[in-house]
Design a protein around this motif. Structure first.
Motif, PDB file in Angstrom:
ATOM      1  N   GLY A 139       0.805  -1.229   0.000  1.00 40.38           N
ATOM      2  CA  GLY A 139       0.000   0.000   0.000  1.00 40.38           C
ATOM      3  C   GLY A 139       0.831   1.269   0.000  1.00 40.38           C
ATOM      4  N   GLY A 140       1.954   1.233  -0.678  1.00 40.85           N
ATOM      5  CA  GLY A 140       2.819   2.410  -0.743  1.00 40.85           C
ATOM      6  C   GLY A 140       4.029   2.309   0.163  1.00 40.85           C
ATOM      7  N   TYR A 141       3.946   1.493   1.222  1.00 45.58           N
ATOM      8  CA  TYR A 141       5.119   1.288   2.078  1.00 45.58           C
ATOM      9  C   TYR A 141       6.196   0.543   1.278  1.00 45.58           C
ATOM     10  CZ  TYR A 141       2.419   2.700   6.175  1.00 45.58           C
ATOM     11  OH  TYR A 141       1.682   3.420   7.072  1.00 45.58           O
ATOM     12  N   THR A 142       7.438   0.705   1.699  1.00 48.05           N
ATOM     13  CA  THR A 142       8.522   0.086   0.934  1.00 48.05           C
ATOM     14  C   THR A 142       8.736  -1.367   1.323  1.00 48.05           C
ATOM     15  OG1 THR A 142      10.081   0.949   2.562  1.00 48.05           O
ATOM     16  CG2 THR A 142       9.756   2.255   0.557  1.00 48.05           C
ATOM     17  N   SER A 143       8.447  -1.713   2.572  1.00 45.54           N
ATOM     18  CA  SER A 143       8.699  -3.082   3.042  1.00 45.54           C
ATOM     19  C   SER A 143       8.091  -3.238   4.435  1.00 45.54           C
ATOM     20  CB  SER A 143      10.213  -3.350   3.110  1.00 45.54           C
ATOM     21  OG  SER A 143      10.825  -2.456   4.015  1.00 45.54           O
ATOM     22  N   VAL A 144       8.134  -4.463   4.916  1.00 41.98           N
ATOM     23  CA  VAL A 144       7.715  -4.707   6.300  1.00 41.98           C
ATOM     24  C   VAL A 144       8.839  -5.489   6.989  1.00 41.98           C
ATOM     25  CG1 VAL A 144       6.447  -6.832   5.684  1.00 41.98           C
ATOM     26  CG2 VAL A 144       5.884  -5.608   7.804  1.00 41.98           C
ATOM     27  N   THR A 145       9.176  -5.067   8.212  1.00 43.45           N
ATOM     28  CA  THR A 145      10.236  -5.732   8.972  1.00 43.45           C
ATOM     29  C   THR A 145       9.617  -6.551  10.100  1.00 43.45           C
ATOM     30  OG1 THR A 145      11.806  -3.966   8.484  1.00 43.45           O
ATOM     31  CG2 THR A 145      12.315  -5.371  10.364  1.00 43.45           C
ATOM     32  N   LEU A 146      10.023  -7.805  10.168  1.00 42.44           N
ATOM     33  CA  LEU A 146       9.536  -8.704  11.219  1.00 42.44           C
ATOM     34  C   LEU A 146      10.678  -8.968  12.198  1.00 42.44           C
ATOM     35  CD1 LEU A 146       7.632 -11.131   8.840  1.00 42.44           C
ATOM     36  CD2 LEU A 146       6.650  -9.320  10.248  1.00 42.44           C
ATOM     37  N   VAL A 147      10.351  -8.946  13.475  1.00 39.80           N
ATOM     38  CA  VAL A 147      11.363  -9.080  14.527  1.00 39.80           C
ATOM     39  C   VAL A 147      10.863 -10.058  15.579  1.00 39.80           C
ATOM     40  CG1 VAL A 147      12.670  -7.828  16.311  1.00 39.80           C
ATOM     41  CG2 VAL A 147      12.089  -6.681  14.184  1.00 39.80           C
ATOM     42  N   ILE A 148      11.773 -10.853  16.124  1.00 42.36           N
ATOM     43  CA  ILE A 148      11.456 -11.678  17.292  1.00 42.36           C
ATOM     44  C   ILE A 148      12.195 -11.084  18.478  1.00 42.36           C
ATOM     45  CG2 ILE A 148      11.768 -13.959  18.326  1.00 42.36           C
ATOM     46  CD1 ILE A 148      10.977 -15.082  15.619  1.00 42.36           C
TER      47      ILE A 148
ATOM     48  N   THR B 145      15.451  -9.798   7.511  1.00 37.88           N
ATOM     49  CA  THR B 145      15.598  -8.870   6.390  1.00 37.88           C
ATOM     50  C   THR B 145      14.218  -8.345   5.994  1.00 37.88           C
ATOM     51  OG1 THR B 145      17.484 -10.157   5.616  1.00 37.88           O
ATOM     52  CG2 THR B 145      16.467  -8.664   4.029  1.00 37.88           C
ATOM     53  N   ALA B 146      14.128  -7.034   5.737  1.00 35.02           N
ATOM     54  CA  ALA B 146      12.831  -6.422   5.394  1.00 35.02           C
ATOM     55  C   ALA B 146      12.201  -7.164   4.217  1.00 35.02           C
ATOM     56  CB  ALA B 146      13.030  -4.952   5.066  1.00 35.02           C
ATOM     57  N   THR B 147      10.922  -7.486   4.362  1.00 37.00           N
ATOM     58  CA  THR B 147      10.208  -8.271   3.358  1.00 37.00           C
ATOM     59  C   THR B 147       9.493  -7.345   2.385  1.00 37.00           C
ATOM     60  OG1 THR B 147       9.887 -10.031   4.958  1.00 37.00           O
ATOM     61  CG2 THR B 147       8.419 -10.030   3.056  1.00 37.00           C
ATOM     62  N   THR B 148       9.618  -7.649   1.091  1.00 38.91           N
ATOM     63  CA  THR B 148       8.950  -6.839   0.072  1.00 38.91           C
ATOM     64  C   THR B 148       7.983  -7.659  -0.780  1.00 38.91           C
ATOM     65  OG1 THR B 148      10.820  -7.211  -1.410  1.00 38.91           O
ATOM     66  CG2 THR B 148      10.861  -5.185  -0.116  1.00 38.91           C
ATOM     67  N   THR B 149       8.067  -8.992  -0.678  1.00 39.12           N
ATOM     68  CA  THR B 149       7.194  -9.819  -1.519  1.00 39.12           C
ATOM     69  C   THR B 149       6.646 -10.996  -0.721  1.00 39.12           C
ATOM     70  OG1 THR B 149       9.057 -11.182  -2.233  1.00 39.12           O
ATOM     71  CG2 THR B 149       8.470  -9.326  -3.653  1.00 39.12           C
ATOM     72  N   ALA B 150       5.566 -11.542  -1.216  1.00 43.26           N
ATOM     73  CA  ALA B 150       5.004 -12.778  -0.668  1.00 43.26           C
ATOM     74  C   ALA B 150       4.554 -13.639  -1.848  1.00 43.26           C
ATOM     75  CB  ALA B 150       3.818 -12.464   0.240  1.00 43.26           C
ATOM     76  N   PRO B 151       4.598 -14.959  -1.721  1.00 41.33           N
ATOM     77  CA  PRO B 151       5.032 -15.704  -0.552  1.00 41.33           C
ATOM     78  C   PRO B 151       6.546 -15.676  -0.378  1.00 41.33           C
ATOM     79  CG  PRO B 151       4.439 -17.197  -2.342  1.00 41.33           C
ATOM     80  CD  PRO B 151       4.101 -15.836  -2.808  1.00 41.33           C
ATOM     81  N   SER B 152       6.966 -15.666   0.884  1.00 41.78           N
ATOM     82  CA  SER B 152       8.390 -15.709   1.199  1.00 41.78           C
ATOM     83  C   SER B 152       8.558 -16.215   2.623  1.00 41.78           C
ATOM     84  CB  SER B 152       9.021 -14.317   1.056  1.00 41.78           C
ATOM     85  OG  SER B 152       8.446 -13.426   1.984  1.00 41.78           O
ATOM     86  N   ALA B 153       9.754 -16.671   2.939  1.00 44.90           N
ATOM     87  CA  ALA B 153      10.029 -17.193   4.281  1.00 44.90           C
ATOM     88  C   ALA B 153      11.470 -16.893   4.642  1.00 44.90           C
ATOM     89  CB  ALA B 153       9.775 -18.692   4.336  1.00 44.90           C
TER      90      ALA B 153
ATOM     91  N   THR C 165       6.627  -4.161  11.520  1.00 45.24           N
ATOM     92  CA  THR C 165       6.634  -2.714  11.300  1.00 45.24           C
ATOM     93  C   THR C 165       6.718  -2.447   9.806  1.00 45.24           C
ATOM     94  OG1 THR C 165       7.826  -2.378  13.379  1.00 45.24           O
ATOM     95  CG2 THR C 165       7.798  -0.532  11.839  1.00 45.24           C
ATOM     96  N   PHE C 166       5.763  -1.702   9.282  1.00 48.58           N
ATOM     97  CA  PHE C 166       5.847  -1.276   7.886  1.00 48.58           C
ATOM     98  C   PHE C 166       6.808  -0.099   7.795  1.00 48.58           C
ATOM     99  CE2 PHE C 166       2.024  -3.773   7.546  1.00 48.58           C
ATOM    100  CZ  PHE C 166       2.084  -4.283   6.261  1.00 48.58           C
ATOM    101  N   ASN C 167       7.655  -0.122   6.777  1.00 50.78           N
ATOM    102  CA  ASN C 167       8.667   0.927   6.596  1.00 50.78           C
ATOM    103  C   ASN C 167       8.248   1.894   5.494  1.00 50.78           C
ATOM    104  OD1 ASN C 167      10.506  -0.425   8.456  1.00 50.78           O
ATOM    105  ND2 ASN C 167      10.741  -1.940   6.821  1.00 50.78           N
ATOM    106  N   GLY C 168       8.453   3.187   5.738  1.00 57.09           N
ATOM    107  CA  GLY C 168       8.092   4.195   4.750  1.00 57.09           C
ATOM    108  C   GLY C 168       6.739   4.795   5.062  1.00 57.09           C
ATOM    109  N   ALA C 169       5.975   5.085   4.039  1.00 60.49           N
ATOM    110  CA  ALA C 169       4.652   5.680   4.222  1.00 60.49           C
ATOM    111  C   ALA C 169       3.685   5.094   3.204  1.00 60.49           C
ATOM    112  CB  ALA C 169       4.727   7.198   4.040  1.00 60.49           C
ATOM    113  N   GLY C 170       2.430   5.015   3.586  1.00 51.27           N
ATOM    114  CA  GLY C 170       1.433   4.461   2.677  1.00 51.27           C
ATOM    115  C   GLY C 170       0.111   4.305   3.388  1.00 51.27           C
ATOM    116  N   SER C 171      -0.754   3.482   2.814  1.00 52.10           N
ATOM    117  CA  SER C 171      -2.063   3.235   3.418  1.00 52.10           C
ATOM    118  C   SER C 171      -2.588   1.890   2.922  1.00 52.10           C
ATOM    119  CB  SER C 171      -3.047   4.351   3.043  1.00 52.10           C
ATOM    120  OG  SER C 171      -3.195   4.396   1.638  1.00 52.10           O
ATOM    121  N   SER C 172      -3.608   1.373   3.619  1.00 55.98           N
ATOM    122  CA  SER C 172      -4.253   0.097   3.257  1.00 55.98           C
ATOM    123  C   SER C 172      -3.258  -1.058   3.208  1.00 55.98           C
ATOM    124  CB  SER C 172      -4.970   0.224   1.905  1.00 55.98           C
ATOM    125  OG  SER C 172      -5.881   1.290   1.935  1.00 55.98           O
ATOM    126  N   GLN C 173      -2.297  -1.021   4.117  1.00 52.59           N
ATOM    127  CA  GLN C 173      -1.284  -2.066   4.143  1.00 52.59           C
ATOM    128  C   GLN C 173      -1.800  -3.320   4.868  1.00 52.59           C
ATOM    129  OE1 GLN C 173      -1.241   0.713   5.840  1.00 52.59           O
ATOM    130  NE2 GLN C 173      -1.039   0.163   7.989  1.00 52.59           N
TER     131      GLN C 173
END
Lengths: 93, 331
Positions: free
Chosen positions: B261-270, B286-294, B312-320
Motif C-alpha cells: 500500500g505504498g510502504y517500501t517493506s515490512v520488517t519482522l522481529v522476534i 531482512t525487510a520483506t517486500t514480496t510474498a510468498p516468502s520465508a 513494522t511497515f517501513n516508509g509511508a502508505g495506506s491500506s497495508q
C-alpha cells in the motif's frame, strides 16, 4: 544501578510496545528491574566516563551572541618537538 | 507433545505457501538415524551400527491439483531443483492447533525431491510432494498465529509466550536439594539442561531457605545441577521446568500475503525478555517486500524466558496488510 549509566546495544521496548531506547541511547527509560538481566545478556553496556547525555543542535555563544560558526576546517597537525624543550623550538623558529 | 490432536489442528507452510489451503489429505515428517548393516560370519542376530548421521523427510499427500496462485502446484512444481546449487526451502509445520505457545517444527534446507500429480477416473486430480531435509530441523513454538495484520506496527508482547508454560514443556521431578552452598539439586530423570540455562523450581518443600522460583543452573551431571543458594536444610519433591536457555536458536517467519500500500517493506522481529517487562530485539529479519516468502534467522547465546514477535511497515502508505506466521525454535 541507574539507567543513565547504561547504553542500549539493541532496541528496547516496554510491554505496551513503546520504545524505551534505541541502540546508542541512554537507558534512562528502562525500568531498573530490567537492567541486571539486560547487562548480563549484553543488550546494554555500561557507559564510559564522560559519556553523559548527548546534547543535540549547534553550540551557541556563551554570552548570548550569534551562534558560533561550526568548526569545519580541521586543526593543523601538532608540531612534534623531539627534544621536548619548548624553548629550543621557539629559538629554531 | 501434550495432548492429542486431530486433522483440523494441522498446518504446513513452505516458503510462504500455506498448504492447508490446498486441502491436503495428510502430511508427515520423519526423522531417522542412519545405520549400516554390520552382521558378520558367526553372528546369530542381524547387527546394525549407527553411522552418526540423521535424515529428515517431509511429505504432503493428497492435496488437490490446483494451478491457482499460491496453491500446491505453484508451491511444488517449480520447486524440484534443476541444479545442484539451488538453495533449500524453509518450512514450518505443526500438528497441534496453530495458536500462540503451541509447538511447531521449523526446517531449513528442505529440497523438494519429488512431485507427482495423480489423475483418476471418476475422481479429482491430486498432487503429492516429498521433501528431503539437508540442514536443520528444530522444535519450537508459535509466537504469531498465521493471520493478517493491518496496522503500521504491532507486536505480541502483551501476549508473550512464557517458555515455562509452553504446551510442550517438560516438568522434571526433583528428588532432593542438598545441604551445601551452592546446593545440588538431583532430578529423578535426566534434566537435559545446559550450564547457563535457568529453571523455574516449583513445589519443592522442606528446604531452608525456600528455593522455589527461577534460578540459574550449573550442570554437574545428567541428573544433577547446582543453583546459587546456600541451603542449610535440604528439601525434597517438586519439579523444574526450563525458563531461559543458553544455546541460542532460530526464528522463523512465513509471509503468505503482503499488500504494501505504498510502504517500501515490512520488517519482522522476534524479541525476548527475562521479566516480561522490557523486551529487546533478538532476531531481526531482512525487510520483506514480496510474498510468498520465508526466512530463518539464527542467534547464539542466551534466549530469555519470554518471547514475542513484532511487525513494522517501513516508509509511508495506506491500506497495508501482511499475513504471516512467526515462531522460534530454541537449540
Amino acid at each position: 544501578m541507574s539507567g543513565h549509566d547504561f547504553e542500549a546495544l539493541v532496541r528496547l521496548t516496554a510491554k505496551d510496545g513503546s520504545v524505551l531506547a534505541l541502540p546508542g541511547d541512554s537507558c534512562e527509560k528502562v525500568p531498573e528491574v530490567s537492567l541486571g538481566w539486560l547487562a548480563a545478556k549484553g543488550s546494554i553496556k555500561k557507559r564510559g566516563p564522560g559519556s553523559g547525555p548527548k546534547k543535540k543542535g549547534r553550540l551557541t555563544s556563551m554570552f548570548g551572541g550569534a551562534p558560533d560558526t561550526p568548526l569545519t576546517t580541521p586543526l593543523p597537525p601538532a608540531v612534534r618537538d623531539d627534544t621536548g624543550d619548548p624553548k629550543r623550538r621557539s629559538e629554531e623558529e | 507433545m501434550a495432548g492429542k490432536y486431530g486433522s483440523p489442528d494441522g498446518w504446513f507452510l513452505v516458503d510462504g505457501y500455506n498448504l492447508v489451503s490446498t486441502k491436503m489429505q495428510s502430511f508427515r515428517f520423519k526423522i531417522e538415524a542412519l545405520s549400516e548393516a554390520t552382521t558378520g560370519v558367526g553372528d546369530t542376530w542381524d547387527e546394525h551400527t549407527l553411522t552418526g548421521l540423521r535424515r529428515a523427510e517431509i511429505e504432503q499427500g493428497g492435496a488437490f491439483f490446483d494451478t491457482s496462485a499460491n496453491n500446491s502446484h505453484d508451491a511444488f512444481s517449480a520447486a524440484v531443483p534443476a541444479t545442484a546449487t539451488v538453495a533449500g526451502r524453509i518450512a514450518c509445520l505443526g500438528f497441534a492447533a496453530m495458536t500462540s505457545g503451541r509447538p511447531m517444527t521449523g526446517v531449513q534446507g528442505e529440497f523438494t525431491t519429488s512431485y507427482e500429480v495423480l489423475g483418476q477416473q471418476g475422481g479429482l486430480t491430486r498432487a503429492n510432494a516429498t521433501d528431503l531435509v539437508t540442514g536443520i530441523l528444530q522444535d519450537g513454538v508459535v509466537l504469531h498465529t498465521h493471520g493478517a495484520e493491518t496496522g503500521t506496527t504491532g507486536n505480541t508482547e502483551a501476549t508473550s509466550v512464557d517458555h515455562t508454560t509452553e504446551d510442550a514443556i517438560r516438568a522434571i521431578p526433583i528428588t532432593s536439594s542438598s545441604v551445601a552452598n551452592p546446593t545440588v539439586i538431583t532430578t529423578t530423570v535426566p534434566h537435559g539442561l545446559t550450564t547457563g540455562d535457568s529453571v523455574l523450581i516449583a513445589g519443592h518443600s522442606g528446604s531452608t531457605p525456600d528455593i522455589n522460583g527461577e534460578e540459574d543452573v550449573t550442570v554437574t551431571s545428567t541428573t544433577t545441577f547446582t543453583v546459587v543458594q546456600n541451603v542449610t536444610v535440604g528439601g525434597t519433591g517438586g519439579t523444574i521446568v526450563e525458563a531461559k536457555t543458553a544455546s541460542g536458536g532460530s526464528g522463523y517467519v512465513q509471509v503468505t500475503a503482503l499488500a504494501l500500500g505504498g510502504y517500501t517493506s515490512v520488517t519482522l522481529v522476534i524479541r525476548d525478555s527475562a521479566d516480561d517487562i522490557t523486551f529487546g530485539d533478538l532476531v531481526t529479519f531482512t525487510a520483506t517486500t514480496t510474498a510468498p516468502s520465508a526466512q530463518r534467522g539464527a542467534v547464539a547465546g542466551t534466549v530469555e524466558r519470554y518471547l514475542a514477535s513484532e511487525y513494522t511497515f517501513n516508509g509511508a502508505g495506506s491500506s497495508q496488510s501482511v499475513t504471516f506466521l512467526a515462531g522460534f525454535c530454541r537449540d
